[in-house]
Design an enzyme around this catalytic site. Structure first.
Site, mmCIF file in Angstrom:
data_model
loop_
_atom_site.group_PDB
_atom_site.id
_atom_site.type_symbol
_atom_site.label_atom_id
_atom_site.label_comp_id
_atom_site.label_asym_id
_atom_site.label_seq_id
_atom_site.Cartn_x
_atom_site.Cartn_y
_atom_site.Cartn_z
ATOM 1 N N TYR A 46 0.877 -1.126 0.173
ATOM 2 C CA TYR A 46 0.075 0.315 -0.362
ATOM 3 C C TYR A 46 0.597 0.924 0.039
ATOM 4 O O TYR A 46 1.679 1.276 0.560
ATOM 5 C CB TYR A 46 -0.876 -0.203 1.626
ATOM 6 C CG TYR A 46 -2.158 -1.046 1.333
ATOM 7 C CD1 TYR A 46 -3.011 -1.212 -0.223
ATOM 8 C CD2 TYR A 46 -2.233 -2.031 2.606
ATOM 9 C CE1 TYR A 46 -3.705 -1.946 0.077
ATOM 10 C CE2 TYR A 46 -3.077 -2.814 2.492
ATOM 11 C CZ TYR A 46 -3.852 -2.896 1.743
ATOM 12 O OH TYR A 46 -4.900 -3.673 1.032
ATOM 13 N N HIS A 202 -13.574 2.895 3.989
ATOM 14 C CA HIS A 202 -12.701 1.839 4.311
ATOM 15 C C HIS A 202 -12.259 1.007 5.574
ATOM 16 O O HIS A 202 -10.714 0.431 5.103
ATOM 17 C CB HIS A 202 -11.571 3.449 3.358
ATOM 18 C CG HIS A 202 -11.412 3.910 2.749
ATOM 19 N ND1 HIS A 202 -11.476 5.503 2.114
ATOM 20 C CD2 HIS A 202 -10.994 2.952 1.333
ATOM 21 C CE1 HIS A 202 -11.352 5.377 1.440
ATOM 22 N NE2 HIS A 202 -11.039 4.776 0.794
ATOM 23 N N ARG A 232 -5.540 7.256 -8.929
ATOM 24 C CA ARG A 232 -4.492 6.253 -8.438
ATOM 25 C C ARG A 232 -4.626 5.618 -9.422
ATOM 26 O O ARG A 232 -5.765 4.722 -9.388
ATOM 27 C CB ARG A 232 -4.713 6.059 -6.870
ATOM 28 C CG ARG A 232 -5.519 6.167 -6.664
ATOM 29 C CD ARG A 232 -6.074 5.615 -4.943
ATOM 30 N NE ARG A 232 -5.156 4.394 -4.806
ATOM 31 C CZ ARG A 232 -5.813 3.762 -3.763
ATOM 32 N NH1 ARG A 232 -6.898 3.270 -4.150
ATOM 33 N NH2 ARG A 232 -4.946 2.548 -3.624
ATOM 34 N N ASN A 234 -5.544 0.822 -8.435
ATOM 35 C CA ASN A 234 -5.798 -0.040 -6.957
ATOM 36 C C ASN A 234 -5.336 -1.087 -8.632
ATOM 37 O O ASN A 234 -6.248 -1.308 -9.673
ATOM 38 C CB ASN A 234 -6.951 0.337 -6.250
ATOM 39 C CG ASN A 234 -6.820 -0.583 -5.375
ATOM 40 O OD1 ASN A 234 -5.770 -1.651 -5.453
ATOM 41 N ND2 ASN A 234 -7.991 -0.494 -4.211
ATOM 42 N N GLU A 274 -8.221 -0.940 -11.305
ATOM 43 C CA GLU A 274 -9.266 -0.084 -11.579
ATOM 44 C C GLU A 274 -8.505 1.388 -11.603
ATOM 45 O O GLU A 274 -7.669 1.943 -10.879
ATOM 46 C CB GLU A 274 -9.926 0.007 -9.709
ATOM 47 C CG GLU A 274 -10.459 -1.027 -9.244
ATOM 48 C CD GLU A 274 -11.254 -1.109 -8.969
ATOM 49 O OE1 GLU A 274 -12.814 -2.440 -8.304
ATOM 50 O OE2 GLU A 274 -11.296 -0.534 -7.633
ATOM 51 N N TYR A 325 -7.794 -10.281 1.411
ATOM 52 C CA TYR A 325 -8.232 -9.457 1.639
ATOM 53 C C TYR A 325 -8.853 -9.493 0.068
ATOM 54 O O TYR A 325 -10.125 -9.048 -0.437
ATOM 55 C CB TYR A 325 -7.774 -7.845 1.766
ATOM 56 C CG TYR A 325 -8.716 -6.868 1.627
ATOM 57 C CD1 TYR A 325 -9.295 -6.597 2.316
ATOM 58 C CD2 TYR A 325 -7.756 -6.024 0.347
ATOM 59 C CE1 TYR A 325 -10.395 -5.285 2.203
ATOM 60 C CE2 TYR A 325 -8.766 -4.745 0.089
ATOM 61 C CZ TYR A 325 -10.225 -4.407 0.959
ATOM 62 O OH TYR A 325 -10.806 -3.848 0.230
#
Lengths: 355, 319
Positions: A46, A202, A232, A234, A274, A325
């Site tokens: 991350y 989140h 950004r 993802n 994404e 996750y």
């Protein structure tokens, strides 16, 4: 307005394909080359990986603020099906109507400016005329008067634009998810998150809260400026090229994760990226958060040798909690075995793009 | 990162009172101005007497269709040159550079009722908010305190627009705005917005708190022009440049003067965008912003360069 997806009438650039049932989706070689590969190094962790949403190289996924590609017509047909089955995928709280009009303006002006061969917009004060040739739509309406459109302004324009869209109201030094259209999501629910603030929605993300990522990102976003959008990337993975991997439909797609075999990895396993962008909206002071989904099959990915090598390494070294996750645990080993022959151990060049 | 800029032409310049000049700004180069929400400000670049000044001014009306912005500038007796330039030198037809609008004083869209309070030139964002609330059909009331009706900008226009929703308080007529009599009688879920002199903001908030209002329902436009101070040296470690911050200029202005681009939004110590790491301070940091917490001030390793200064010899920044 006619919303008939008559593919025989659309220019041949747009593919006739499906994201459900027989899953005929695939990428052309040109589409593979422009795929927004999300790893600029051989490992993933991350980060607040935010950059200005400036025009990228010509023909890339970021060449224009809103990317319309060969999957446009088929994606819009898929969205219409999702909405027909479940209208709650598109919701807007009453105080978001000004933001809806802001969004309509942003999308229509971007699409008409950057893709004049497909879309046109003529504005005479608040009398607007919108033409969408690929979908066969010709609409005159009054900007600011929702009664002159067949849907609310957000739903109207996003039924004609690739990507999910969320409208975030800014108040109390926070951002509130108070409107959106979400039909191509990676396992999250608009209906569940509607009305939540930035920290709340989140909540399920592991690690990043302790890293202070959301507090920093929120502080940054509260000062987001008009005319200075950001983006950004993802990523996750999806079995079968299914856009609608929603919690509401988990019973339809969750089982797919158990169907991966060494023989079908290349076709069935997809990297799902994404491209997320955020714009400050001028009339409402709200923010639009767009989440544009790109899918690529493993067999398509490895046609770019650098990406095949790198993705093998990223997936191999991904911490177990992140893999859980992202929902990859079931098929990670099988996919790694399939990818291994494409990783000869050679060094990879820095950056996202193919060599 | 600084905001997108637009070149605009002054198409109307009107003295609305002896001390307030209203400017209408329209695009000079064909590039349409973005729409602006109520409460937004723009940063206007003024080339005054060989100096570049960047001042924030609230837009006095929402500009929902884009097209034109209006600002109102008070001639300040302590002007660093900006307001004097607008009043004495600027003519219709002149061009200026303005930033895309930034809204640090937005309406709370879930408020059940809006209480708007303005003092003097603080009417500029409040007038835009009243206009937007009226357009939306929302519940609001407007309280406007002026020295005299002649000195208060837009008194007549506002009374015509807002009629029974507005109260004007003129000190010349011995009328006093008593916020402590207004705040106790508002429905739960009301929000209060105040723009005016700092002591007015403090007094209004004190009355609202005493009446039990939650902090989250109190909003103020706090930005003000940077006050000067004794000169001091600044060295920018990353860009390797140095200069002296003059008596009448801000740290941010001095940094811009030597060609280094620093981030900013409000230029009034409110938004936090211009926060900067202090590497060394030979002297005492003179914090004048509304952003840093008391703990952050004590730590002494951050400074908001749009407002704050050094009392001392040299400041070294990570810029």
């Amino acid at each position: 307005m006619s919303l008939a997806f008559d593919l025989s009438r659309t220019p041949s650039f747009f593919r006739d394909e499906t994201f459900r049932g027989d899953f005929t989706f695939e990428n052309s070689p040109e589409s593979i080359r422009r795929f927004p590969f999300p790893f600029d190094r051989d490992q993933y962790m991350y980060a607040v990986n935010i950059e200005q949403h400036m025009p990228g190289p010509p023909k890339s996924a970021t060449a224009f603020p809103i990317d319309i590609d060969e999957h446009y017509v088929a994606e819009m047909a898929d969205r219409a099906k999702v909405l027909a089955e479940d209208p709650l995928r598109c919701q807007s709280l009453p105080h978001m109507i000004t933001a809806e009009w802001d969004l309509l303006e942003l999308l229509m002006t971007s699409m008409a400016r950057d893709y004049p061969q497909w879309f046109s917009l003529h504005r005479d004060g608040d009398r607007w005329h919108w033409v969408n040739r690929p979908l066969g739509i010709d609409q005159r309406f009054t900007f600011g008067d929702a009664a002159t459109l067949p849907y609310g302004p957000m739903e109207y324009v996003t039924r004609q634009c690739q990507g999910d869209f969320c409208l975030l109201d800014q108040r109390d030094d926070n951002l509130w998810l108070d409107a959106g259209i979400v039909t191509s999501q990676a396992d999250w629910s608009l209906d569940f998150d509607l009305g939540m603030n930035f920290i709340e929605w989140h909540g399920p993300v592991p690690r990043a809260h302790d890293m202070g990522i959301f507090e920093r990102a929120l502080k940054f976003l509260l000062n987001l400026q008009i005319g200075r959008p950001i983006r950004r990337l993802n990523w996750t993975m999806t079995i079968n090229p299914r856009l609608d991997t929603s919690p509401e439909n988990y019973h339809r797609w969750g089982i797919d994760r158990t169907t991966v075999t060494p023989e079908n990895v290349g076709d069935k396993v997809h990297l799902r990226v994404e491209l997320q962008a955020l714009w400050r909206l001028p009339r409402s002071n709200a923010i639009v958060f767009s989440i544009r989904c790109y899918l690529i099959k493993m067999r398509e990915l490895v046609t770019v040798p650098k990406w095949g090598r790198r993705f093998h390494r990223v997936l191999r070294d991904l911490p177990a909690d992140l893999a859980d996750y992202k929902g990859l645990t079931n098929y990670r080993a099988t996919t790694l075995e399939w990818l291994a022959p494409y990783d000869d151990g050679a060094p990879t060049s820095p950056g996202f793009f193919p060599d | 990162m600084s905001a997108t800029r637009y070149t605009v032409r002054v198409t109307e310049a009107e003295a609305v009172t002896p001390h307030v000049r209203r400017l209408r700004l329209e695009p000079a180069d064909g590039a349409a101005l973005p729409p602006a929400s109520a409460g937004a400000h723009t940063v206007v670049t003024l080339e005054a007497n060989g100096r570049t000044l960047r001042n924030s001014y609230s837009l006095t009306a929402p500009s929902l269709a884009g097209g034109a912005y209006e600002i109102a500038v008070l001639r300040s007796p302590t002007s660093r040159g900006g307001s004097r330039f607008v009043h004495e030198r600027l003519r219709e037809g002149d061009t200026l550079s303005v930033s895309a609008p930034v809204n640090l004083f937005p309406l709370h869209r879930l408020a059940r009722h809006h209480v708007l309070v303005a003092g003097g030139i603080g009417i500029t964002p409040i007038a835009a908010m009243a206009e937007e609330l009226s357009r939306l059909g929302a519940s609001y009331e407007l309280h406007y305190a002026v020295r005299s009706e002649a000195a208060g900008a837009f008194c007549r226009d506002l009374e015509a627009r807002h009629a029974s929703r507005m109260r004007l308080y003129s000190s010349e007529r011995q009328e006093r705005l008593r916020v402590r009599e207004i705040v106790p009688h508002q429905p739960l879920g009301s929000h209060l917005y105040v723009c005016g002199p700092q002591r007015m903001i403090d007094a209004v908030f004190a009355d609202a708190r005493a009446a039990g209002w939650p902090e989250a329902n109190l909003h103020a436009e706090r930005f003000e022009a940077p006050a000067g101070g004794d000169p001091f040296a600044v060295r920018l470690a990353r860009s390797g440049k140095s200069t002296t911050v003059g008596e009448h200029e801000s740290l941010l202005e001095a940094i811009e003067r030597i060609g280094v681009e620093a981030p900013y939004l409000c230029r009034g110590g409110a938004c936090g965008e211009c926060i900067c790491d202090v590497i060394e301070a030979d002297g005492e940091l003179d914090h004048r912003d509304h952003f840093l917490s008391p703990e952050e001030r004590r730590a002494g390793d951050k400074i908001m360069i749009c407002m704050s200064r050094l009392k001392g010899r040299e400041l070294v920044l990570d810029l």
